[in-house]
Motif scaffolding. Structure first.
Motif, mmCIF file in Angstrom:
data_model
loop_
_atom_site.group_PDB
_atom_site.id
_atom_site.type_symbol
_atom_site.label_atom_id
_atom_site.label_comp_id
_atom_site.label_asym_id
_atom_site.label_seq_id
_atom_site.Cartn_x
_atom_site.Cartn_y
_atom_site.Cartn_z
ATOM 1 N N MET B 149 -47.134 -2.004 -15.015
ATOM 2 C CA MET B 149 -45.767 -1.624 -15.378
ATOM 3 C C MET B 149 -45.753 -0.544 -16.446
ATOM 4 O O MET B 149 -46.448 -0.661 -17.454
ATOM 5 N N PRO B 150 -44.950 0.510 -16.266
ATOM 6 C CA PRO B 150 -44.876 1.573 -17.282
ATOM 7 C C PRO B 150 -43.930 1.199 -18.410
ATOM 8 O O PRO B 150 -43.016 1.938 -18.760
ATOM 9 N N SER B 151 -44.172 0.030 -19.034
ATOM 10 C CA SER B 151 -43.267 -0.474 -20.067
ATOM 11 C C SER B 151 -43.297 0.413 -21.299
ATOM 12 O O SER B 151 -42.264 0.770 -21.850
ATOM 13 N N PHE B 152 -44.508 0.742 -21.750
ATOM 14 C CA PHE B 152 -44.663 1.649 -22.886
ATOM 15 C C PHE B 152 -44.887 3.057 -22.348
ATOM 16 O O PHE B 152 -45.201 3.237 -21.162
ATOM 17 N N MET B 153 -44.819 4.038 -23.239
ATOM 18 C CA MET B 153 -45.006 5.406 -22.813
ATOM 19 C C MET B 153 -46.378 5.591 -22.174
ATOM 20 O O MET B 153 -46.514 6.298 -21.190
ATOM 21 N N ALA B 154 -47.409 4.938 -22.728
ATOM 22 C CA ALA B 154 -48.755 5.120 -22.185
ATOM 23 C C ALA B 154 -49.307 3.819 -21.616
ATOM 24 O O ALA B 154 -50.509 3.647 -21.521
ATOM 25 N N SER B 155 -48.435 2.870 -21.217
ATOM 26 C CA SER B 155 -49.013 1.565 -20.887
ATOM 27 C C SER B 155 -49.782 1.584 -19.586
ATOM 28 O O SER B 155 -50.788 0.904 -19.463
ATOM 29 N N ASP B 156 -49.366 2.381 -18.603
ATOM 30 C CA ASP B 156 -50.133 2.327 -17.361
ATOM 31 C C ASP B 156 -51.453 3.083 -17.469
ATOM 32 O O ASP B 156 -52.351 2.884 -16.683
ATOM 33 N N SER B 157 -51.588 3.942 -18.485
ATOM 34 C CA SER B 157 -52.842 4.682 -18.626
ATOM 35 C C SER B 157 -53.613 4.303 -19.883
ATOM 36 O O SER B 157 -54.624 4.910 -20.183
ATOM 37 N N ARG B 158 -53.166 3.267 -20.619
ATOM 38 C CA ARG B 158 -53.781 3.030 -21.920
ATOM 39 C C ARG B 158 -55.246 2.590 -21.813
ATOM 40 O O ARG B 158 -56.019 2.783 -22.744
ATOM 41 N N LYS B 159 -55.621 2.007 -20.679
ATOM 42 C CA LYS B 159 -57.016 1.584 -20.527
ATOM 43 C C LYS B 159 -57.934 2.726 -20.123
ATOM 44 O O LYS B 159 -59.147 2.579 -20.127
ATOM 45 N N ILE B 160 -57.353 3.850 -19.733
ATOM 46 C CA ILE B 160 -58.143 5.020 -19.375
ATOM 47 C C ILE B 160 -58.336 5.820 -20.654
ATOM 48 O O ILE B 160 -57.609 6.783 -20.927
ATOM 49 N N GLY B 161 -59.304 5.416 -21.462
ATOM 50 C CA GLY B 161 -59.490 6.038 -22.772
ATOM 51 C C GLY B 161 -59.586 7.544 -22.690
ATOM 52 O O GLY B 161 -59.041 8.257 -23.532
ATOM 53 N N PHE B 162 -60.240 8.044 -21.636
ATOM 54 C CA PHE B 162 -60.435 9.484 -21.493
ATOM 55 C C PHE B 162 -59.114 10.240 -21.390
ATOM 56 O O PHE B 162 -59.048 11.417 -21.744
ATOM 57 N N SER B 163 -58.059 9.575 -20.903
ATOM 58 C CA SER B 163 -56.787 10.288 -20.732
ATOM 59 C C SER B 163 -55.936 10.254 -22.002
ATOM 60 O O SER B 163 -54.854 10.826 -22.035
ATOM 61 N N ASN B 164 -56.412 9.576 -23.042
ATOM 62 C CA ASN B 164 -55.638 9.478 -24.280
ATOM 63 C C ASN B 164 -56.345 10.169 -25.442
ATOM 64 O O ASN B 164 -57.564 10.300 -25.440
ATOM 65 N N ILE B 165 -55.562 10.579 -26.421
ATOM 66 C CA ILE B 165 -56.123 11.265 -27.590
ATOM 67 C C ILE B 165 -56.780 10.264 -28.546
ATOM 68 O O ILE B 165 -57.881 10.486 -29.021
ATOM 69 N N THR B 166 -56.109 9.156 -28.806
ATOM 70 C CA THR B 166 -56.571 8.238 -29.856
ATOM 71 C C THR B 166 -57.572 7.213 -29.303
ATOM 72 O O THR B 166 -57.689 7.031 -28.093
ATOM 73 N N ALA B 167 -58.278 6.557 -30.223
ATOM 74 C CA ALA B 167 -59.276 5.566 -29.810
ATOM 75 C C ALA B 167 -58.618 4.392 -29.086
ATOM 76 O O ALA B 167 -59.174 3.847 -28.147
ATOM 77 N N ARG B 168 -57.434 3.997 -29.565
ATOM 78 C CA ARG B 168 -56.679 2.933 -28.885
ATOM 79 C C ARG B 168 -55.216 3.138 -29.235
ATOM 80 O O ARG B 168 -54.914 3.736 -30.270
ATOM 81 N N PRO B 169 -54.298 2.656 -28.391
ATOM 82 C CA PRO B 169 -52.882 2.773 -28.755
ATOM 83 C C PRO B 169 -52.611 1.888 -29.980
ATOM 84 O O PRO B 169 -53.350 0.928 -30.207
ATOM 85 N N PRO B 170 -51.581 2.178 -30.767
ATOM 86 C CA PRO B 170 -51.317 1.368 -31.974
ATOM 87 C C PRO B 170 -51.102 -0.101 -31.612
ATOM 88 O O PRO B 170 -50.258 -0.415 -30.766
ATOM 89 N N VAL B 171 -51.874 -1.004 -32.236
ATOM 90 C CA VAL B 171 -51.790 -2.425 -31.888
ATOM 91 C C VAL B 171 -50.420 -3.000 -32.260
ATOM 92 O O VAL B 171 -49.937 -3.912 -31.604
ATOM 93 N N GLU B 172 -49.790 -2.453 -33.300
ATOM 94 C CA GLU B 172 -48.479 -2.968 -33.729
ATOM 95 C C GLU B 172 -47.472 -2.889 -32.582
ATOM 96 O O GLU B 172 -46.637 -3.772 -32.410
ATOM 97 N N VAL B 173 -47.546 -1.810 -31.788
ATOM 98 C CA VAL B 173 -46.598 -1.589 -30.701
ATOM 99 C C VAL B 173 -47.115 -2.210 -29.393
ATOM 100 O O VAL B 173 -46.421 -3.008 -28.753
ATOM 101 N N TYR B 174 -48.351 -1.870 -29.043
ATOM 102 C CA TYR B 174 -48.831 -2.214 -27.699
ATOM 103 C C TYR B 174 -49.223 -3.675 -27.540
ATOM 104 O O TYR B 174 -49.453 -4.133 -26.422
ATOM 105 N N SER B 175 -49.331 -4.435 -28.657
ATOM 106 C CA SER B 175 -49.646 -5.855 -28.495
ATOM 107 C C SER B 175 -48.380 -6.676 -28.282
ATOM 108 O O SER B 175 -48.453 -7.880 -28.070
ATOM 109 N N LEU B 176 -47.215 -6.045 -28.310
ATOM 110 C CA LEU B 176 -45.965 -6.813 -28.236
ATOM 111 C C LEU B 176 -45.669 -7.379 -26.854
ATOM 112 O O LEU B 176 -44.879 -8.296 -26.714
ATOM 113 N N LEU B 177 -46.277 -6.808 -25.838
ATOM 114 C CA LEU B 177 -45.988 -7.277 -24.481
ATOM 115 C C LEU B 177 -47.302 -7.631 -23.794
ATOM 116 O O LEU B 177 -48.103 -6.749 -23.500
ATOM 117 N N ALA B 178 -47.517 -8.936 -23.574
ATOM 118 C CA ALA B 178 -48.762 -9.366 -22.937
ATOM 119 C C ALA B 178 -48.745 -9.075 -21.443
ATOM 120 O O ALA B 178 -49.787 -8.985 -20.805
#
Lengths: 142, 382
Positions: B149-178
């Motif tokens: 689900m594209p719930s967050f701006m980068a949620s459908d691609s967040r596991k594709i580290g190569f497609s993102n700039i940062t080491a991981r998405p901010p845990v404060e935001v991305y841990s809110l939806l299991a």
């Protein structure tokens, strides 16, 4: 961080030197295609997988030059501002989220020209020096 | 309990092994496809190969000096770094394989399997995507199956580290939806006005998430609307979803998000705001809000960046609140065409009355203790 900085500068210089300034790139379609012109944004949308149609609604299929082609790096830098590694990251995102796959790699300028000339669905980019009557130029990139 | 180091290295060895095998397979598949591609191109148009096998992965080492709780990505990870281990790669290390098939020009399928650190302290692979997509028109498509689900701006691609700039998405935001995937159906409609593309997705489905106690939490009647508007280098994203969920009273969870990303090439920036509304066991409505801002600049193959993120509860539930702010600096280095290396330093500030997002906190630990996390990751695609 400080030790990386000269390396980064050196790499930037290398990258800039790798693009010969005189190599102009032209976006082409078949002479059988009724599209009059394409804007830089329309070309970017088609080649980045955001749009699969020409402005009149017919299907548009982009073709890429091979990964080693200087025209390819120059083309993407001009239309989207993205370097080859940023394009790689873009397609990783599109591919692994099921939104699309990169354009099929279809050879060099002369091969792309031959393919595009024969099919109104295709859109490609070639060196300006390779252009002739078999294809219709859509956009000149300086 | 101290985890034996051998397990960690085993997981990396497995990942490398899988990478090599997949590369070999990929090369073989590519060889097999070449004649078809050539044939097609001489007749009509070059087409995508019918089957393509690709993969992605991240190898990480992360460290924190804090030792009274575990720093994790989200509460589906049973252990993190801190109290249980001072070094670990479990927060972000993973490997994924994807089979993409073009059955016809309008029918395609995606099957994606991921091995990552999970609720039961193993790397047991699971199916993250499995769907068939039918393109009714180039701009209108329907998918059936398991969909991220594209719930967050980068949620459908967040596991594709190569497609993102940062080491991981901010845990404060991305841990809110299991809830990350939905088994069901979605439709996506794209509209183009001049140089603007608007894409709207409607989704319906169900999903089961297993927590670290081994309890299955069932979400049903997941319904969501996701919109993204792109013009030039700017993307606006908005999402709303709600679901029935069997561990809440009333059994309702709601999620809102809004984000913006600007990436013209040299400079880049993004911001995201998220609100989650759940109900706890006593029927109390528990809204939480989180946001993050990220910005950076590319210098050739190096992209240094900064991120600020915050999470705060909007109601006092009587138990220790989860409130935290963090500041991160990092750099992404594009080492090769398909490999990047990132280094990131997070400074985490739990609120004075909170342990923040830390898990497994030792009884009697002081609240509000600040700490740092250092992470080095290598991302690759193949």
């Amino acid at each position: 961080m400080r030790t990386f900085y000269p390396a980064s500068l050196a790499l930037t210089c290398l990258m800039l030197c790798a693009f010969p300034a005189q190599a102009e790139v032209v976006v082409i379609v078949s002479t059988k295609n009724s599209t009059k012109s394409l804007s830089i944004e329309q070309v970017a949308d088609i080649f980045l997988g955001k749009n699969a149609s020409f402005p009149k609604g017919t299907r548009a299929t982009p073709l890429d030059q091979n990964e080693t082609s200087a025209a390819r790096d120059k083309f993407y830098l001009q239309v989207s501002g993205k370097t080859s590694s940023q394009m790689k990251a873009h397609w990783a995102k599109m591919l692994f989220t099921g939104r699309g796959q990169p354009p099929v790699e279809s050879g060099d300028s002369s091969e792309i020209k031959r393919l595009v000339a024969n099919n109104p669905e295709l859109v490609g980019y070639i060196d300006k020096k390779d252009i002739d009557d078999s294809v219709k130029p859509m956009l000149f990139l300086p | 309990m101290q985890m034996p180091n051998s397990r960690r290295y085993n997981s990396i060895q497995i990942a490398l092994c899988a990478l090599l095998c997949a590369n070999a397979l990929h090369a073989k598949a590519a060889q097999g496809d070449t004649p078809d591609l050539m044939n097609n191109s001489s007749i009509s148009i070059p087409t995508q190969p019918m089957f393509a096998l690709n993969g992605f992965g991240t190898i990480e080492e992360a460290h924190t000096s804090e030792n009274y709780g575990d720093y994790v990505f989200d509460n589906l990870q049973p252990k993190g770094i801190g109290r249980n281990r001072s070094w670990s790669g479990d927060i972000d290390s993973r490997i994924g394989l994807q089979l993409t098939s073009h059955l016809t020009s309008t029918l395609s399928g995606v099957l994606q399997v991921i091995s990552e650190y999970r609720w039961n302290n193993t790397y047991t692979p699971f199916v993250s995507w499995a769907n068939l997509q039918y393109a009714v028109t180039p701009d209108f498509s329907v998918r059936i199956g398991r969909i991220a689900m594209p719930s967050f701006m980068a949620s459908d691609s967040r596991k594709i580290g190569f497609s993102n700039i940062t080491a991981r998405p901010p845990v404060e935001v991305y841990s809110l939806l299991a809830l990350k995937t939905s088994d069901g159906v979605d439709t996506t409609y794209r509209m183009h006005f001049n140089d603007t593309t608007d894409s709207t997705t409607l989704l319906y489905g169900k999903s089961t998430v297993t927590n670290t106690s081994g309890v299955n939490i069932h979400s049903t009647d997941i319904r969501g609307i996701f919109n993204s508007l792109e013009f030039g280098a700017t993307t606006l994203h908005a999402a709303y979803q709600e679901r029935n969920v069997d561990n809440q009273h009333p059994a309702l969870g709601k999620f809102f998000s809004a984000g913006i990303n600007y990436d013209p090439g040299t400079w880049f920036a993004s911001a995201e705001w998220v609100k989650v509304i759940n109900f706890n066991g006593k029927g109390l409505k528990v809204p939480r809000v989180a946001w993050d801002i990220n910005a950076g600049r590319r210098f050739g193959d190096f992209a240094p960046y900064v991120t600020i993120a915050a999470l705060q509860p909007n109601v006092n539930t009587g138990s220790t609140p989860i409130a935290q702010r963090s500041y991160a600096v990092g750099v992404r280095w594009d080492l090769m065409r398909n490999i990047d290396v990132k280094a990131q330093l997070d400074h985490v500030q739990p609120r004075s009355d909170s342990y923040g997002t830390l898990l497994n906190v030792k009884k009697g630990s002081p609240t509000g203790s600040q700490f740092n996390v250092v992470s080095v990751v290598v991302d690759f695609i193949f």
